[in-house]
Write an enzyme that holds these catalytic residues in place. Sequence first.
Site, PDB file in Angstrom:
ATOM      1  N   GLY A  88       0.784  -1.231   0.000  1.00  0.00           N
ATOM      2  CA  GLY A  88       0.000   0.000   0.000  1.00  0.00           C
ATOM      3  C   GLY A  88       0.815   1.281   0.000  1.00  0.00           C
ATOM      4  O   GLY A  88       0.418   2.274  -0.592  1.00  0.00           O
ATOM      5  N   ASP A 133       0.560   3.859   3.964  1.00  0.00           N
ATOM      6  CA  ASP A 133      -0.616   4.314   3.231  1.00  0.00           C
ATOM      7  C   ASP A 133      -1.679   4.873   4.170  1.00  0.00           C
ATOM      8  O   ASP A 133      -2.223   5.948   3.961  1.00  0.00           O
ATOM      9  CB  ASP A 133      -1.199   3.178   2.372  1.00  0.00           C
ATOM     10  N   ASP A 186      -5.049   3.042  10.691  1.00  0.00           N
ATOM     11  CA  ASP A 186      -6.450   2.755  10.999  1.00  0.00           C
ATOM     12  C   ASP A 186      -6.541   2.488  12.503  1.00  0.00           C
ATOM     13  O   ASP A 186      -6.538   3.421  13.292  1.00  0.00           O
ATOM     14  CB  ASP A 186      -6.834   1.543  10.125  1.00  0.00           C
ATOM     15  N   VAL A 218     -11.340   2.928   2.022  1.00  0.00           N
ATOM     16  CA  VAL A 218     -10.863   3.672   0.857  1.00  0.00           C
ATOM     17  C   VAL A 218      -9.901   2.854  -0.002  1.00  0.00           C
ATOM     18  O   VAL A 218      -9.259   1.914   0.486  1.00  0.00           O
ATOM     19  CB  VAL A 218     -10.183   4.997   1.272  1.00  0.00           C
ATOM     20  N   ASP A 269      -5.890  -1.092  -1.728  1.00  0.00           N
ATOM     21  CA  ASP A 269      -6.665  -2.030  -2.552  1.00  0.00           C
ATOM     22  C   ASP A 269      -7.996  -2.429  -1.924  1.00  0.00           C
ATOM     23  O   ASP A 269      -8.236  -2.244  -0.730  1.00  0.00           O
ATOM     24  CB  ASP A 269      -5.855  -3.312  -2.769  1.00  0.00           C
TER      25      ASP A 269
HETATM   26  P1  5GP Z   1      -4.193  -0.873  11.305  1.00  0.00           P
HETATM   27  O1  5GP Z   1      -3.260  -1.871  11.877  1.00  0.00           O
HETATM   28  O2  5GP Z   1      -3.815   0.555  11.540  1.00  0.00           O
HETATM   29  O3  5GP Z   1      -5.623  -1.150  11.735  1.00  0.00           O
HETATM   30  O4  5GP Z   1      -4.291  -1.169   9.775  1.00  0.00           O
HETATM   31  C1  5GP Z   1      -3.445  -0.677   8.849  1.00  0.00           C
HETATM   32  C2  5GP Z   1      -3.613  -1.419   7.563  1.00  0.00           C
HETATM   33  O5  5GP Z   1      -4.969  -1.801   7.334  1.00  0.00           O
HETATM   34  C3  5GP Z   1      -3.246  -0.528   6.398  1.00  0.00           C
HETATM   35  O6  5GP Z   1      -1.870  -0.565   6.133  1.00  0.00           O
HETATM   36  C4  5GP Z   1      -4.094  -1.106   5.289  1.00  0.00           C
HETATM   37  O7  5GP Z   1      -3.421  -2.188   4.706  1.00  0.00           O
HETATM   38  C5  5GP Z   1      -5.332  -1.630   5.990  1.00  0.00           C
HETATM   39  N1  5GP Z   1      -6.438  -0.654   5.915  1.00  0.00           N
HETATM   40  C6  5GP Z   1      -6.978   0.044   6.940  1.00  0.00           C
HETATM   41  N2  5GP Z   1      -7.970   0.841   6.510  1.00  0.00           N
HETATM   42  C7  5GP Z   1      -8.049   0.654   5.169  1.00  0.00           C
HETATM   43  C8  5GP Z   1      -8.883   1.223   4.142  1.00  0.00           C
HETATM   44  O8  5GP Z   1      -9.747   2.085   4.341  1.00  0.00           O
HETATM   45  N3  5GP Z   1      -8.650   0.777   2.882  1.00  0.00           N
HETATM   46  C9  5GP Z   1      -7.706  -0.156   2.579  1.00  0.00           C
HETATM   47  N4  5GP Z   1      -7.569  -0.508   1.293  1.00  0.00           N
HETATM   48  N5  5GP Z   1      -6.913  -0.701   3.521  1.00  0.00           N
HETATM   49  C10 5GP Z   1      -7.084  -0.295   4.801  1.00  0.00           C
END
Ligand code: 5GP
Length: 173
Positions: free
Chosen positions: A42, A98, A101, A151, A157
Amino acid sequence: MAESIRVLLSEEEVDARIQAIGEQISRDYEGKQVHLICVLKGGSFFMCELAKRISVPVSLDFMSVASYGNDTKSSGLVRIVKDLDESLKDKDVIVVEDIVDSGRTLSYLLEVLRGRGPKSLRLCTLLDKPDRRVVDVKVDYTGFQIPDEYVVGYGLDYAQKYRNLPYIGVVEL
Ligand code: 5GP
């Protein structure tokens, strides 16, 4: 089933913001070299565009992590699928992501990288969903804060599709 994509951030908006972050990083690291770490897949589009807009010397490395969660939610259990090629010892490192979250992936990753002895370690993300944060992560450079929507585009993706969109869109099923 075909899904449709609603534009959230246009190509022009994203490009302008990346330009501004590149200029900010160039100012903050004046006289230094920055070592950018791309979190695949990403972060790849964002890192390339960002690197082009940084005027101090830049080196690049890549890593890939996998979450044990399902497609749209990370579990907090992360494994390194591809590790960095180079040592971080005494380097001024910026991790380029990218999206942040829940923060679980980055929190784990930053802890691992901090243990490798960089001179400094910062985090730069194109997108941030602060409403979704579960684990506290300090973000040093943020492109855009966005609402809690799934998104795609600019490296992100949906089932491996849409990474190549030059804008950020929301998947509408
Ligand atoms: P976290 O560990 O912060 O919850 O997740 C991070 C990862 O979740 C990002 O690097 C991405 O791969 C995926 N992710 C989180 N939100 C989104 C989103 O809205 N769209 C996409 N395509 N991937 C997301």
